[in-house]
Design a protein around this motif. Sequence first.
Motif, PDB file in Angstrom:
ATOM      1  N   GLU A   1       6.858   1.082  13.106  1.00  0.00           N
ATOM      2  CA  GLU A   1       7.376   1.485  11.806  1.00  0.00           C
ATOM      3  C   GLU A   1       6.415   1.105  10.682  1.00  0.00           C
ATOM      4  OE1 GLU A   1      10.505   3.494  13.182  1.00  0.00           O
ATOM      5  OE2 GLU A   1      10.013   3.258  11.066  1.00  0.00           O
ATOM      6  N   GLN A   2       5.765  -0.071  10.834  1.00  0.00           N
ATOM      7  CA  GLN A   2       4.811  -0.507   9.809  1.00  0.00           C
ATOM      8  C   GLN A   2       3.613   0.438   9.738  1.00  0.00           C
ATOM      9  OE1 GLN A   2       3.932  -4.528  10.950  1.00  0.00           O
ATOM     10  NE2 GLN A   2       5.804  -5.373  10.035  1.00  0.00           N
ATOM     11  N   VAL A   3       3.130   0.859  10.915  1.00  0.00           N
ATOM     12  CA  VAL A   3       1.978   1.757  10.958  1.00  0.00           C
ATOM     13  C   VAL A   3       2.329   3.107  10.328  1.00  0.00           C
ATOM     14  CG1 VAL A   3       0.422   3.035  12.480  1.00  0.00           C
ATOM     15  CG2 VAL A   3       0.925   0.643  12.952  1.00  0.00           C
ATOM     16  N   LYS A   4       3.567   3.578  10.584  1.00  0.00           N
ATOM     17  CA  LYS A   4       3.976   4.871  10.024  1.00  0.00           C
ATOM     18  C   LYS A   4       4.040   4.836   8.503  1.00  0.00           C
ATOM     19  CE  LYS A   4       6.810   7.673  12.013  1.00  0.00           C
ATOM     20  NZ  LYS A   4       8.009   8.316  12.596  1.00  0.00           N
ATOM     21  N   LYS A   5       4.245   3.637   7.935  1.00  0.00           N
ATOM     22  CA  LYS A   5       4.305   3.499   6.485  1.00  0.00           C
ATOM     23  C   LYS A   5       2.934   3.192   5.874  1.00  0.00           C
ATOM     24  CE  LYS A   5       9.091   1.813   6.559  1.00  0.00           C
ATOM     25  NZ  LYS A   5       9.963   0.661   6.291  1.00  0.00           N
ATOM     26  N   SER A   6       1.917   2.989   6.719  1.00  0.00           N
ATOM     27  CA  SER A   6       0.597   2.590   6.235  1.00  0.00           C
ATOM     28  C   SER A   6      -0.121   3.752   5.551  1.00  0.00           C
ATOM     29  CB  SER A   6      -0.249   2.068   7.398  1.00  0.00           C
ATOM     30  OG  SER A   6      -0.528   3.113   8.300  1.00  0.00           O
ATOM     31  N   ASP A   7      -1.088   3.395   4.694  1.00  0.00           N
ATOM     32  CA  ASP A   7      -1.877   4.400   3.972  1.00  0.00           C
ATOM     33  C   ASP A   7      -2.733   5.222   4.927  1.00  0.00           C
ATOM     34  OD1 ASP A   7      -0.782   3.547   1.608  1.00  0.00           O
ATOM     35  OD2 ASP A   7      -2.401   2.112   1.198  1.00  0.00           O
ATOM     36  N   ILE A   8      -3.250   4.570   5.990  1.00  0.00           N
ATOM     37  CA  ILE A   8      -4.109   5.280   6.946  1.00  0.00           C
ATOM     38  C   ILE A   8      -3.346   6.433   7.598  1.00  0.00           C
ATOM     39  CG2 ILE A   8      -5.386   5.067   9.134  1.00  0.00           C
ATOM     40  CD1 ILE A   8      -6.011   2.193   8.368  1.00  0.00           C
TER      41      ILE A   8
END
Length: 545
Positions: A513-520
């Motif tokens: 979930e954190q990665v899905k919210k990341s700028d990258i």
Amino acid sequence: MTNNSKVLALKYRPQVPEDLIGQEVVIETILNGIKSKKTPNAYLFTGIRGVGKTTIARIIAKALNCKNGIDNLCKEKFCENCSSIINSNHIDVLEMDAASKTGVDDVRDLIEFSRYGPTSAQYKIFIIDEVHMLSKQAFNALLKTLEEPPNYLKFIFATTEIKKIPVTVVSRCQRYDLSRIKSDQLFDFLKDVAKKEKGLISDEALKLIVKISEGSVRDSLSLLDRGLMSNINGSEFTLENAQKIYGYFDKSFLIELIEYLLKGDEKNVIKNYRKLFDAGIEPKSFLNDFLEVLYYIKNINSIRLEGKIFNLNDGEFKKILEIAEKTDPQEIILFWQFTIKTIDELEIVSNPNLSVEMFLVRLIYLKGYKIKEDINNESLISSIEKETVKIDKTVETVNQIKNVSQEDKIDPKLETNKKKTEISSFRELINLCNERKEMKLKYELETNVNLVSFENFRMEISFNDNLDKDFIKELSHKLFEWTGSRWIITLSQKKGEISTKEKDQINQRQIFEQVKKSDIYKKVLEILPDAELIDVKKIDKESND
């Protein structure tokens, strides 16, 4: 019975294709087939109750037999054939309830009757409702006639249980899956009906009816009928009236309860729940609604508040958004898991209400239950132990089962000066099993062990029926072999931590979930709009270099 004295579900039953709501594509496809004279031997309609299966069957029967022809179907003044079909007394259109006539003899009578051509209409039509109730022998007797019926014979089947119908029957029919009616369509329909009935009812009450009916027109009309009858004094039927009559509570109460829960306010949590229970809410219904709110809290950022979805109003949406911003998603996932387990518990307890109260108390003590990012830190802050009932020392001694065989059956040959391995945490023990290729022990440790404590050559675990019967003996043997010291492994009545596998899954979901919210990831979506995140893996910097 006059038309005005009919219940709303019968009074407003569609009689022409234009009256149908939510199934426009289905009826248009069928009518086009009739116009082009490409009608199948049998139609099969499936879907939940009250979405129009039998209604469409009657409309098809009228379309096939209307004296005005398919291009000029009766709209208001019905011809003799259409009127007879509406009144269920047409000699060539036979309606049969398979729930009451399930046997092979009933089907044989039907087949015998089909040998004679229609008397006054173009087609002889058999409408069989709840067709899945027919016996296996009855279906077999029907197969041949169904595959090659006379030109004048048509079958129309309706069912809510498509999986119970033999594939051989389904393959001989033209199947249509009727969907639930969309919320906005059902809302507009009910508002129009209320206006025709000259009943005063608020939009919020109508929205509640739409939610409870779950896309069923018949259910929604029955609920509306009850609501309008309860307000014969001419006052408006409000949301508060609807909640009392239908036994439904305002979701804002539940949202407030969860807010107290996350704050650790046990007094107000129990107070709010008892208010809901006194209002008539069933424990199982409460838990299902509890799950629904947890879902919204976890996924509120991906949910758009639209007029087509009546599960949340503006105020509830805003409140849930505030709670979600202050809450760790990991806590919501843990709450979800405990709620699912409690729903199962309700089947075995004599007083479900008490079980739900204790469930809420357990969740309060779960507040602050964090999974550490450091993989070497095996100590989870398990506040849940605070709720464990204190057991008399004598009883506790009996329940803490020490496996004596783990000391007696150690091979003396292993008492050597081999290089000792230090194991300081539960995670290190799992890693060691992996290194030594002890896959069976590794699986049990990861999947079926709920750790209570781990220190000084002692390990205490919760009793688990899924553990292999020889697990303690084999683990003790290996620990002595690897460390040169005897370990004491005990089974406890205390509630241990969740398994390592469950913790890893929760941690992985959180990272995902954190990665899905990341700028990258957002930049990737800008370049590749159709891209989808499948998995997240850590890359070792040294090996990457």
